[in-house]
Design a protein around this motif. Structure first.
Motif, PDB file in Angstrom:
ATOM      1  N   VAL A   1       0.964  -1.269   0.065  1.00  0.00           N
ATOM      2  CA  VAL A   1      -0.207   0.135   0.041  1.00  0.00           C
ATOM      3  C   VAL A   1       0.928   1.046   0.018  1.00  0.00           C
ATOM      4  CG1 VAL A   1      -1.688   1.301   1.417  1.00  0.00           C
ATOM      5  CG2 VAL A   1      -1.804  -1.376   1.126  1.00  0.00           C
ATOM      6  N   ASP A   2       0.634   1.967  -0.796  1.00  0.00           N
ATOM      7  CA  ASP A   2       1.883   3.167  -1.082  1.00  0.00           C
ATOM      8  C   ASP A   2       0.631   4.506  -1.284  1.00  0.00           C
ATOM      9  OD1 ASP A   2       3.582   5.076  -1.792  1.00  0.00           O
ATOM     10  OD2 ASP A   2       4.078   4.178  -3.558  1.00  0.00           O
ATOM     11  N   PRO A   3       0.732   5.289  -0.406  1.00  0.00           N
ATOM     12  CA  PRO A   3      -0.313   6.682  -0.621  1.00  0.00           C
ATOM     13  C   PRO A   3       0.388   7.442  -1.606  1.00  0.00           C
ATOM     14  CG  PRO A   3       0.571   6.204   1.804  1.00  0.00           C
ATOM     15  CD  PRO A   3       1.410   5.327   0.811  1.00  0.00           C
ATOM     16  N   ALA A   4       1.591   7.530  -2.025  1.00  0.00           N
ATOM     17  CA  ALA A   4       1.938   8.170  -3.078  1.00  0.00           C
ATOM     18  C   ALA A   4       1.816   7.685  -4.623  1.00  0.00           C
ATOM     19  CB  ALA A   4       3.590   8.286  -2.928  1.00  0.00           C
ATOM     20  N   ARG A   5       1.375   6.469  -4.563  1.00  0.00           N
ATOM     21  CA  ARG A   5       1.033   5.933  -6.048  1.00  0.00           C
ATOM     22  C   ARG A   5      -0.317   6.410  -6.584  1.00  0.00           C
ATOM     23  NH1 ARG A   5      -0.228  -0.506  -7.152  1.00  0.00           N
ATOM     24  NH2 ARG A   5      -0.656  -0.041  -9.475  1.00  0.00           N
TER      25      ARG A   5
ATOM     26  N   TRP B   1      -6.247   4.239   2.084  1.00  0.00           N
ATOM     27  CA  TRP B   1      -6.248   4.783   3.178  1.00  0.00           C
ATOM     28  C   TRP B   1      -5.036   4.276   4.127  1.00  0.00           C
ATOM     29  CZ3 TRP B   1     -10.116   2.863   0.617  1.00  0.00           C
ATOM     30  CH2 TRP B   1     -11.276   3.647   0.251  1.00  0.00           C
ATOM     31  N   SER B   2      -4.114   5.342   4.655  1.00  0.00           N
ATOM     32  CA  SER B   2      -2.907   4.726   5.276  1.00  0.00           C
ATOM     33  C   SER B   2      -3.083   4.944   6.694  1.00  0.00           C
ATOM     34  CB  SER B   2      -1.739   5.199   4.703  1.00  0.00           C
ATOM     35  OG  SER B   2      -1.867   6.729   4.649  1.00  0.00           O
ATOM     36  N   SER B   3      -2.512   4.120   7.693  1.00  0.00           N
ATOM     37  CA  SER B   3      -2.383   4.516   9.138  1.00  0.00           C
ATOM     38  C   SER B   3      -1.129   3.755   9.401  1.00  0.00           C
ATOM     39  CB  SER B   3      -3.664   3.730   9.743  1.00  0.00           C
ATOM     40  OG  SER B   3      -3.669   3.781  11.082  1.00  0.00           O
ATOM     41  N   GLY B   4      -0.162   4.540  10.020  1.00  0.00           N
ATOM     42  CA  GLY B   4       0.904   4.044  10.340  1.00  0.00           C
ATOM     43  C   GLY B   4       1.814   3.225   9.307  1.00  0.00           C
ATOM     44  N   ASP B   5       1.977   2.141   9.533  1.00  0.00           N
ATOM     45  CA  ASP B   5       2.763   1.174   8.737  1.00  0.00           C
ATOM     46  C   ASP B   5       1.853   0.497   7.756  1.00  0.00           C
ATOM     47  OD1 ASP B   5       5.235   2.067   9.306  1.00  0.00           O
ATOM     48  OD2 ASP B   5       5.557   0.405  10.845  1.00  0.00           O
ATOM     49  N   GLY B   6       0.516   0.553   8.213  1.00  0.00           N
ATOM     50  CA  GLY B   6      -0.632  -0.461   7.455  1.00  0.00           C
ATOM     51  C   GLY B   6      -1.543   0.720   6.608  1.00  0.00           C
ATOM     52  N   GLY B   7      -2.418   0.110   5.978  1.00  0.00           N
ATOM     53  CA  GLY B   7      -3.321   0.751   5.255  1.00  0.00           C
ATOM     54  C   GLY B   7      -4.176  -0.126   4.439  1.00  0.00           C
ATOM     55  N   LEU B   8      -5.122   0.664   3.654  1.00  0.00           N
ATOM     56  CA  LEU B   8      -5.964  -0.053   2.526  1.00  0.00           C
ATOM     57  C   LEU B   8      -5.900   0.529   1.571  1.00  0.00           C
ATOM     58  CD1 LEU B   8      -8.340  -2.176   1.953  1.00  0.00           C
ATOM     59  CD2 LEU B   8     -10.029  -0.430   2.975  1.00  0.00           C
ATOM     60  N   SER B   9      -5.929  -0.228   0.303  1.00  0.00           N
ATOM     61  CA  SER B   9      -5.771   0.298  -1.009  1.00  0.00           C
ATOM     62  C   SER B   9      -6.808  -0.277  -1.830  1.00  0.00           C
ATOM     63  CB  SER B   9      -4.474   0.580  -1.555  1.00  0.00           C
ATOM     64  OG  SER B   9      -4.376   0.879  -3.000  1.00  0.00           O
ATOM     65  N   VAL B  10      -7.495   0.174  -2.744  1.00  0.00           N
ATOM     66  CA  VAL B  10      -8.627  -0.228  -3.615  1.00  0.00           C
ATOM     67  C   VAL B  10      -8.625   0.594  -5.160  1.00  0.00           C
ATOM     68  CG1 VAL B  10     -10.100  -1.259  -1.834  1.00  0.00           C
ATOM     69  CG2 VAL B  10     -10.713   0.846  -2.845  1.00  0.00           C
ATOM     70  N   GLN B  11      -8.904  -0.387  -5.979  1.00  0.00           N
ATOM     71  CA  GLN B  11      -8.726   0.233  -7.355  1.00  0.00           C
ATOM     72  C   GLN B  11      -9.718  -0.666  -8.263  1.00  0.00           C
ATOM     73  OE1 GLN B  11      -5.290   0.114  -9.868  1.00  0.00           O
ATOM     74  NE2 GLN B  11      -5.526   2.129 -10.444  1.00  0.00           N
TER      75      GLN B  11
ATOM     76  N   PHE C   1     -10.833  -5.241 -10.737  1.00  0.00           N
ATOM     77  CA  PHE C   1     -11.014  -4.948  -9.221  1.00  0.00           C
ATOM     78  C   PHE C   1      -9.652  -5.443  -8.445  1.00  0.00           C
ATOM     79  CE2 PHE C   1     -11.793  -5.539  -4.674  1.00  0.00           C
ATOM     80  CZ  PHE C   1     -12.122  -4.146  -4.360  1.00  0.00           C
ATOM     81  N   THR C   2      -9.052  -4.560  -7.743  1.00  0.00           N
ATOM     82  CA  THR C   2      -8.097  -4.935  -6.939  1.00  0.00           C
ATOM     83  C   THR C   2      -8.099  -4.229  -5.432  1.00  0.00           C
ATOM     84  OG1 THR C   2      -6.452  -3.145  -7.438  1.00  0.00           O
ATOM     85  CG2 THR C   2      -6.564  -5.101  -8.891  1.00  0.00           C
ATOM     86  N   GLY C   3      -7.690  -4.983  -4.436  1.00  0.00           N
ATOM     87  CA  GLY C   3      -7.727  -4.515  -3.059  1.00  0.00           C
ATOM     88  C   GLY C   3      -6.834  -5.071  -2.303  1.00  0.00           C
ATOM     89  N   ARG C   4      -6.191  -4.416  -1.415  1.00  0.00           N
ATOM     90  CA  ARG C   4      -5.147  -4.912  -0.554  1.00  0.00           C
ATOM     91  C   ARG C   4      -5.228  -3.933   0.766  1.00  0.00           C
ATOM     92  NH1 ARG C   4       0.155  -7.573  -1.238  1.00  0.00           N
ATOM     93  NH2 ARG C   4       1.334  -7.014   0.527  1.00  0.00           N
ATOM     94  N   TYR C   5      -5.102  -5.090   1.961  1.00  0.00           N
ATOM     95  CA  TYR C   5      -5.101  -4.244   3.227  1.00  0.00           C
ATOM     96  C   TYR C   5      -3.682  -4.864   3.914  1.00  0.00           C
ATOM     97  CZ  TYR C   5      -5.848  -4.224   8.342  1.00  0.00           C
ATOM     98  OH  TYR C   5      -5.571  -3.865   9.757  1.00  0.00           O
ATOM     99  N   GLU C   6      -3.044  -3.948   4.617  1.00  0.00           N
ATOM    100  CA  GLU C   6      -1.856  -4.205   5.370  1.00  0.00           C
ATOM    101  C   GLU C   6      -1.897  -3.681   6.772  1.00  0.00           C
ATOM    102  OE1 GLU C   6       1.430  -2.336   3.424  1.00  0.00           O
ATOM    103  OE2 GLU C   6       1.425  -3.915   1.665  1.00  0.00           O
ATOM    104  N   SER C   7      -1.855  -4.825   7.776  1.00  0.00           N
ATOM    105  CA  SER C   7      -1.857  -4.299   9.293  1.00  0.00           C
ATOM    106  C   SER C   7      -0.593  -3.646   9.740  1.00  0.00           C
ATOM    107  CB  SER C   7      -1.873  -5.574   9.999  1.00  0.00           C
ATOM    108  OG  SER C   7      -0.902  -6.173  10.160  1.00  0.00           O
TER     109      SER C   7
END
Length: 681
Positions: A165-169, A194-204, A244-250
């Motif tokens: 998950v990359d907020p800059a992408r 959506w990023s939070s600390g070292d984790g986050g969620l990204s969907v496209q 559709f793609t989605g990725r969640y990182e804790s």
């Protein structure tokens, strides 16, 4: 954050973007079936070869390059990659050949899900959308034993859901265009992170469409009477796709990802122009859905020490209808074939530290189910199961290196493969077959700017269901006794950067040797029918060269493949038929630079030497003369701000000289074509 660098599986990775744009950026997370190192992030522009311990070679292509058609299908993108030949066959399918191998010996993976384990052990590249991908990679030669079963001569890897998950992408984008024949194509993608600390969620998510009435006919090529003299007969296409793609990182490092894509299409199958009785086919409807769900742990303590673990489930499902007509007017249907396919894939991968080295393992299980209904004819059900268990260890060699030599590393791998056919459509069953694979590779740094690599491998491919059991409307006699094909390969190369003629030149040279045994070929039975048998041995050796030189805003580069491919009939050692569609010389050259007004221009020439095909009407080999195809593209980028910060426009002229370039005997590539397109990203 731990950077997993896929280039280290490759003896050379080329990023084919424009000089002013980022052609490729190393992602944070990549599949575990690769040889990887911890390295700092790299921003790679233009083309850059990189060496590896694996002994394999690769090419990476950025799909944001102006040279690639907007909303491309996989065939269009692969035609821009050096060292490979993409050709349309008589079934209207685009297939890949490389280093003396054929399409069934090459694998296509999307987020690790194989698209080439189905009924025919290959996929039609002209229908695979890659709307969601930012780049594709071709691994040629000595591939990892962790890629799964039936991977011999190379891998096309497409990633749409992998990567941290990359907020800059930038996830939002649009692209489209029109060409001189009236064809239109376009697509859009939207996403959010959506990023939070070292984790986050990204969907496209996104979708695209492509529509054409036909491709232009090149000059000097004659078609049957009554056909349009300007368009290739029966070459229309209507194609719609979505993804559709989605990725969640804790924050602890665990992750879950999902990626799906699908398409629905209708197309014509251009008839061969050199035979009396070509296929008279149309495909009025074909659909496909591919999806994968993956989950992985963070790097941490395990029962075996320190490592991580990943598991994924993939589904590849589709159906197709083929209509056969009585004449090339395509008016009266005389036969139909309906097919339903489903392939389920399960993969488990793990990494573990071994002192200064690392141990990687992968378990892949796949089941293919094919339902065939012929009109007139019966309904048949077929099923095939494949299993591959592989492991690789990579480690430094203590006591070697230092001074002028450094970074000496070794990679060792082995695999166990099994193939079975529990359902055979009522035809003769066969016993399960076991076989093995292995690989060894090594690399060393020479000075600061040169790296050497070498590798060797043995891999096998089990015959597909179609090769074992298909009757092809009475044209073939099934042969359930076919044995696996085996490929033994050796590769050695050097990759480096030098300063010459006032420019920095990045170059790579790779020598390869391959011996391909038990090759499955069709043989005539004397009554108009054929039977597939293990009859041939194919030996190939050659040299691949790739270089790129840059002087400020000007770049000059090219690639060259020289190969010697020999075919031997194993039952008749004195008989050595010519290899089909394996030119001794192939390559290309390009020049790219800035023009006034912020424009960038690129001119490229693609060259293919003399090659041969078998003419079924004449019963002998026929030569195809050497050909050259010239392409020109002029582009410009604008900074427009907003969620889609860059507008890229381009005007391209493909096949500038309107040359007759044949993919196969009787199947010419499109003639001169003017195309206008844009990208927002």
């Amino acid at each position: 954050m731990r950077r997993r660098l896929l280039q280290w599986l490759a003896a050379g990775v080329m990023c084919a973007g424009g000089p002013g744009s980022v052609a490729g950026q190393v992602p944070d997370t990549l599949p575990r079936d690769t040889v990887v190192f911890q390295m700092r992030e790299l921003r790679i522009e233009a083309m850059r070869p990189i060496a590896s311990v694996s002994g394999a070679s690769a090419v990476r292509l950025s799909l944001q390059s102006p040279r690639v058609a907007a909303v491309p299908l996989l065939e269009e993108a692969l035609r821009e990659i050096p060292f490979v030949q993409v050709r349309e066959n008589s079934r209207g399918e685009a297939q890949l050949t490389l280093r003396g191998t054929e399409s069934r010996q090459l694998a296509v993976l999307v987020d690790g899900v194989p698209l080439t384990l189905g009924w025919d052990a290959r996929t039609d590249l002209s229908l695979i959308p890659i709307d969601a991908a930012r780049e594709i990679e071709l691994f040629r030669g000595i591939s990892s034993v962790l890629h799964g079963p039936n991977v011999l001569g190379g891998v096309v890897s497409i990633e749409i859901g992998h990567g941290s998950v990359d907020p800059a992408r930038r996830l939002n984008g649009a692209q489209g265009g029109v060409d001189a024949t009236g064809a239109m194509f376009g697509g859009v993608r939207l996403g959010r992170t959506w990023s939070s600390g070292d984790g986050g969620l990204s969907v496209q998510a996104g979708g695209a469409w492509r529509s054409r009435d036909g491709v232009p006919l090149p000059g000097g090529v004659a078609q049957p009477a009554g056909a349009d003299p300007h368009r290739r007969l029966n070459s229309d296409l209507d194609h719609a796709s979505a993804f559709f793609t989605g990725r969640y990182e804790s924050e602890a490092g665990g992750w879950v990802s999902m990626s799906t894509f699908g398409y629905r299409a209708a197309k014509g199958v251009p008839p061969e122009l050199h035979v009396r009785s070509p296929r008279r086919w149309r495909i009025p409807d074909t659909k496909r859905f591919v999806g994968t769900v993956s989950a992985g742990t963070a790097w941490g303590r395990t029962p075996l020490g320190t490592g991580d673990f990943e598991v994924s489930i993939g589904v590849d499902a589709g159906d197709a209808q083929i209509d056969e007509f009585d004449t090339l007017a395509y008016e009266e249907i005389v036969g139909q074939e309906f097919a339903e396919d489903r392939t389920l894939t399960l993969r488990a991968l793990s990494d573990h530290e071994l002192g200064a080295g690392v141990l990687r393992s992968a378990l892949t299980w796949a089941e293919t189910r094919h339902v065939e209904r012929l009109v007139p004819g019966d309904r048949s059900v077929f099923r095939q199961r494949l299993l591959s268990l592989g492991g690789e260890a990579e480690f430094p060699l203590a006591g070697l290196g230092g001074g002028f030599w450094s970074g000496v590393r070794i990679s060792l791998g082995a695999s166990f493969d099994r193939g079975s056919t529990p359902e055979t459509g009522g035809r003769q069953a066969r016993e399960a077959i076991d076989d093995w694979g292995a690989r060894i590779g090594g690399s060393a740094q020479v000075g600061r700017r040169v790296r050497l690599h070498m590798g060797a491998s043995r891999r096998v491919r089990f015959p597909s269901l179609r090769e074992l059991y298909s009757g092809a409307l009475g044209r073939f006699v099934p042969n359930p006794g076919l044995a696996p094909e085996a490929l033994r390969a050796l590769e050695s190369g050097v990759t480096g950067t030098i300063d010459a003629f006032g420019a920095e030149v990045e170059a790579q040279a790779v020598l390869f040797l391959q011996s391909f045994s038990n090759a499955i070929v069709r043989t005539g039975l004397g009554d108009g029918r054929f039977r597939r048998e293990n009859r041939r041995r194919v030996d190939a050796g050659g040299l691949e060269l790739l270089a790129d030189a840059r002087w400020g805003g000007l770049s000059l580069g090219g690639d060259l493949t020289w190969q010697d491919v020999n075919v031997t009939d194993e039952r008749s050692p004195g008989l050595s038929p010519r290899p089909e569609y394996q030119p001794a010389i192939a390559g290309g050259v390009h020049v790219e630079g800035l023009l006034p007004g912020g424009l960038r221009a690129r001119a490229a020439a693609e060259m293919v030497g003399r090659q041969f095909c078998v003419d079924p009407d004449l019963g002998r080999d026929v030569a195809l003369d050497p050909t050259t195809r010239l392409n020109v593209v002029v582009s410009r980028e604008f900074d427009i701000g907003g969620p889609m910060g860059t507008l890229q426009t381009s005007l391209s002229l493909d096949n500038l000289a309107d040359a007759a370039v044949f993919d196969q005997c009787g199947l010419p590539r499109p003639g001169r074509l003017l195309r206008l397109q844009f990208r927002l990203f």
